[in-house]
Design an enzyme around this catalytic site. Structure first.
Site, PDB file in Angstrom:
ATOM      1  N   ASP A 115       0.825  -1.210   0.000  1.00 37.37           N
ATOM      2  CA  ASP A 115       0.000   0.000   0.000  1.00 37.37           C
ATOM      3  C   ASP A 115       0.859   1.260   0.000  1.00 37.37           C
ATOM      4  O   ASP A 115       2.082   1.207   0.145  1.00 37.37           O
ATOM      5  CB  ASP A 115      -0.950   0.005   1.202  1.00 37.37           C
ATOM      6  CG  ASP A 115      -0.205   0.033   2.531  1.00 37.37           C
ATOM      7  OD1 ASP A 115       0.402   1.082   2.845  1.00 37.37           O
ATOM      8  OD2 ASP A 115      -0.213  -0.977   3.259  1.00 37.37           O
ATOM      9  N   HIS A 153       8.687  -5.988  -1.470  1.00 35.59           N
ATOM     10  CA  HIS A 153       7.793  -6.970  -2.092  1.00 35.59           C
ATOM     11  C   HIS A 153       6.948  -6.361  -3.200  1.00 35.59           C
ATOM     12  O   HIS A 153       6.042  -7.012  -3.698  1.00 35.59           O
ATOM     13  CB  HIS A 153       6.886  -7.601  -1.034  1.00 35.59           C
ATOM     14  CG  HIS A 153       7.604  -8.608  -0.193  1.00 35.59           C
ATOM     15  ND1 HIS A 153       7.004  -9.273   0.852  1.00 35.59           N
ATOM     16  CD2 HIS A 153       8.876  -9.070  -0.249  1.00 35.59           C
ATOM     17  CE1 HIS A 153       7.884 -10.098   1.409  1.00 35.59           C
ATOM     18  NE2 HIS A 153       9.026  -9.984   0.758  1.00 35.59           N
ATOM     19  N   SER A 291      10.686  39.599  19.868  1.00 32.71           N
ATOM     20  CA  SER A 291      10.856  40.781  19.033  1.00 32.71           C
ATOM     21  C   SER A 291      10.829  42.014  19.937  1.00 32.71           C
ATOM     22  O   SER A 291      10.188  42.005  20.995  1.00 32.71           O
ATOM     23  CB  SER A 291       9.739  40.889  17.982  1.00 32.71           C
ATOM     24  OG  SER A 291       8.477  41.076  18.607  1.00 32.71           O
ATOM     25  N   LEU A 327      12.485  40.630  15.153  1.00 33.80           N
ATOM     26  CA  LEU A 327      12.876  42.028  15.011  1.00 33.80           C
ATOM     27  C   LEU A 327      13.633  42.524  16.243  1.00 33.80           C
ATOM     28  O   LEU A 327      13.202  42.333  17.375  1.00 33.80           O
ATOM     29  CB  LEU A 327      11.615  42.875  14.811  1.00 33.80           C
ATOM     30  CG  LEU A 327      11.800  44.390  14.735  1.00 33.80           C
ATOM     31  CD1 LEU A 327      12.462  44.771  13.419  1.00 33.80           C
ATOM     32  CD2 LEU A 327      10.448  45.096  14.891  1.00 33.80           C
ATOM     33  N   PHE A 358      11.321  35.419   8.637  1.00 36.59           N
ATOM     34  CA  PHE A 358      10.020  35.673   8.041  1.00 36.59           C
ATOM     35  C   PHE A 358      10.173  36.469   6.747  1.00 36.59           C
ATOM     36  O   PHE A 358      10.960  37.417   6.684  1.00 36.59           O
ATOM     37  CB  PHE A 358       9.128  36.443   9.019  1.00 36.59           C
ATOM     38  CG  PHE A 358       8.407  35.551   9.984  1.00 36.59           C
ATOM     39  CD1 PHE A 358       7.053  35.332   9.871  1.00 36.59           C
ATOM     40  CD2 PHE A 358       9.095  34.915  11.009  1.00 36.59           C
ATOM     41  CE1 PHE A 358       6.387  34.503  10.759  1.00 36.59           C
ATOM     42  CE2 PHE A 358       8.449  34.080  11.902  1.00 36.59           C
ATOM     43  CZ  PHE A 358       7.088  33.881  11.776  1.00 36.59           C
ATOM     44  N   ARG A 376       4.130  30.183  10.032  1.00 34.17           N
ATOM     45  CA  ARG A 376       4.156  29.815  11.455  1.00 34.17           C
ATOM     46  C   ARG A 376       3.646  28.387  11.664  1.00 34.17           C
ATOM     47  O   ARG A 376       4.193  27.628  12.469  1.00 34.17           O
ATOM     48  CB  ARG A 376       3.319  30.799  12.273  1.00 34.17           C
ATOM     49  CG  ARG A 376       3.923  32.198  12.402  1.00 34.17           C
ATOM     50  CD  ARG A 376       3.070  33.080  13.300  1.00 34.17           C
ATOM     51  NE  ARG A 376       3.727  34.345  13.587  1.00 34.17           N
ATOM     52  CZ  ARG A 376       3.356  35.523  13.095  1.00 34.17           C
ATOM     53  NH1 ARG A 376       2.304  35.602  12.284  1.00 34.17           N
ATOM     54  NH2 ARG A 376       4.025  36.620  13.407  1.00 34.17           N
ATOM     55  N   LYS A 393       6.575  46.152  19.163  1.00 28.90           N
ATOM     56  CA  LYS A 393       7.008  46.623  17.852  1.00 28.90           C
ATOM     57  C   LYS A 393       6.557  48.062  17.676  1.00 28.90           C
ATOM     58  O   LYS A 393       5.718  48.580  18.437  1.00 28.90           O
ATOM     59  CB  LYS A 393       6.423  45.750  16.743  1.00 28.90           C
ATOM     60  CG  LYS A 393       4.894  45.770  16.659  1.00 28.90           C
ATOM     61  CD  LYS A 393       4.375  44.853  15.564  1.00 28.90           C
ATOM     62  CE  LYS A 393       2.842  44.906  15.494  1.00 28.90           C
ATOM     63  NZ  LYS A 393       2.318  44.033  14.419  1.00 28.90           N
ATOM     64  N   GLY A 404       1.876  39.231  16.594  1.00 30.31           N
ATOM     65  CA  GLY A 404       2.415  38.015  15.995  1.00 30.31           C
ATOM     66  C   GLY A 404       2.884  37.018  17.040  1.00 30.31           C
ATOM     67  O   GLY A 404       2.761  35.805  16.858  1.00 30.31           O
ATOM     68  N   GLU A 408       1.837  33.088  17.662  1.00 30.43           N
ATOM     69  CA  GLU A 408       2.798  31.999  17.817  1.00 30.43           C
ATOM     70  C   GLU A 408       2.542  31.221  19.106  1.00 30.43           C
ATOM     71  O   GLU A 408       2.710  29.997  19.145  1.00 30.43           O
ATOM     72  CB  GLU A 408       4.217  32.568  17.772  1.00 30.43           C
ATOM     73  CG  GLU A 408       4.604  33.023  16.358  1.00 30.43           C
ATOM     74  CD  GLU A 408       5.859  33.861  16.295  1.00 30.43           C
ATOM     75  OE1 GLU A 408       6.517  34.030  17.355  1.00 30.43           O
ATOM     76  OE2 GLU A 408       6.188  34.363  15.203  1.00 30.43           O
TER      77      GLU A 408
END
Length: 483
Positions: A115, A153, A291, A327, A358, A376, A393, A404, A408
């Site tokens: 299979d 086989h 970051s 970052l 990224f 991710r 950020k 972000g 995650e």
């Protein structure tokens, strides 16, 4: 139910995991691996054929002979070919055991099955599979392959070439001799795990016997799952005693080939054992989500120095580091990890450090978010531990929380990673630590109480980020060790 803490099982997990990490592991899959997907076994496949021969298939132990009897009588193998197609041409989903094994970094696979479940599981795991079901394919190499699957086989797509009858087995060394050579070489150089295999195949028995005669007591160690013999319905006391004794003798006989048997109560136990192997393997890799655009109150040099030391400390604990180069702090983390690899003589950098930057230059925001989500989902499940630090950020003239990192965290939770928020670093990490400590049974499920206490200490404010290095490294080492 067989526990993963049973001594024989625990020893097997430790030893086979070491072979996986060293790149020396291989799998040999028998019909039992595919049976839970709904495929019939050989006995059921030959039931109608046996009936035509006036044989009761449930009384037969030599199924190869049944196939040969049919060929002797009909002088034609069309019915055998059709039986294989009818039984195996459907495409059910791979089983949980297929998928767990496919996610592990095992490059060598052997099977007597026809299979396509193994190759499908490997492909679903994002791997390029080089399938060898005919001698003519052995000399070719698929570019960029992640795994080689030897279907010794044959394959359901070529039933006329499948090894089925006694004639096929007798001619195996002549017709498929290169498979014998390849298997002999792999048994010499790799540690096999036999899954769903009954050790009744004469081809494998001959290979193992020749290998034993050549290398004697220097045979490589292999492992096999076998179910403990239990009493069957309508089995008399004498029959059960005989079959139990024979089972024990067969287990002992496998020692001649240095095959260590792991006895399980139920086949479902195999899934638990493989799940533990996968969990421990993934815990060798730490994903760092971090970051920062705002480095207060410590200042940028102090934050970068901390991240550099953290990268060094993670690798020093023999863990792999997976990072998207977040970052503001990712390069410092990367630098410390590379320094440790170079000074420690750990071999290739790519074996220890997994970089997944990224993609940035996607102007359309909606498309960028879709790409990042898919990205991710692909990289985070490769790890078993996830560290979360900082998490802010710049948006225009303002410093905002990094959403972000929240995503995650959610993906890591979804895939069963052990979550380690470093709340002392502030921003999103502080919020995640507060959530985890408020609901530890759900969000810190991978940690024992002592480890949860470390997470609590790592959430307390610090004047010097260097204070965090030792407890983080200790926690990574503890988790990596499987305790």
């Amino acid at each position: 139910m067989t526990a993963v803490t049973d001594k024989p099982v625990a020893r097997f997990i430790e030893r086979y995991l070491a072979e996986i990490e060293a790149g020396n592991a291989a799998i040999f899959a028998g019909a039992g691996l595919s049976a839970p997907a709904g495929f019939v076994d050989w006995r059921e496949l030959l039931r109608d054929i046996a009936d035509e021969l006036d044989l009761r298939i449930d009384w037969e132990h030599d199924l190869i002979a049944v196939a040969q009897f049919h060929l002797n009588k009909t002088k034609n193998r069309h019915r055998l070919n059709q039986a294989i197609i009818d039984a195996l041409s459907s495409t059910p989903a791979p089983t949980a055991n297929h998928r767990r094994l496919a996610r592990l970094p095992i490059r060598t696979w052997w099977t007597t099955n026809y299979d396509g479940l193994i190759e499908r599981a490997l492909e679903d795991a994002g791997k390029i599979v080089d399938v060898k079901s005919a001698v003519s394919q052995l000399a070719n190499t698929r570019r960029g392959r992640d795994a080689v699957l030897y279907k010794m086989h044959g394959d359901v797509s070529r039933p006329d070439e499948a090894v089925v009858t006694r004639n096929d087995y007798e001619r195996y060394a002549l017709d498929r001799g290169p498979f014998v050579s390849a298997l002999t070489g792999d048994l010499l150089s790799k540690t096999f795990l036999f899954v769903g295999f009954s050790f009744t195949d004469p081809n494998l028995e001959q290979v193992l016997a020749r290998l034993r005669l050549h290398v004697g007591v220097n045979q490589r160690e292999h492992f096999a799952f076998l179910r403990r013999r239990t009493r069957l319905a309508n089995e008399s006391d004498d029959e059960f005693a005989h079959n139990l004794a024979r089972h024990r003798l067969m287990v002992d006989d496998l020692q001649r080939f240095n095959v260590q048997v792991i006895l399980v109560d139920e086949y479902a136990d195999v899934e638990l054992i493989l799940a533990e192997i996968e969990r421990r393997h993934r815990r060798q890799t730490a994903f760092v989500s971090a970051s920062a655009d705002d480095f207060e109150p410590w200042g940028r040099p102090a934050v970068e120095n901390f991240m550099r030391r953290l990268g060094h400390a993670i690798v020093a604990k023999d863990a792999r580091l997976l990072t998207g180069l977040g970052l503001g702090v990712g390069n410092a983390l990367f630098t410390g990890a590379v320094e440790r690899v170079l000074e420690g003589g750990r071999g290739r950098i790519e074996d220890t450090l997994i970089l997944r930057p990224f993609p940035q230059h996607i102007d359309d925001q909606a498309r960028r978010e879709r790409v990042w989500e898919d990205y991710r989902q692909r990289i985070i499940p490769d790890a078993g531990v996830a560290l979360f630090l900082f998490g802010n950020k710049r948006a225009g003239d303002e410093i905002v929380l990094a959403n972000g990192m929240v995503r995650e965290w959610e993906i890591a939770l979804q895939h069963g990673l052990t979550l380690v928020p470093i709340g002392a670093t502030g921003s999103i990490a502080r919020d995640l630590a507060a959530q985890a400590l408020a609901d530890p049974d759900r969000l810190l499920a991978g940690l024992d109480q002592g480890q949860r206490d470390i997470v609590a200490r790592l959430a307390e404010p610090v004047a010097d980020l260097a204070e965090l290095i030792e407890p983080i490294a200790r926690l990574i080492a503890d988790l990596r060790g499987g305790r």
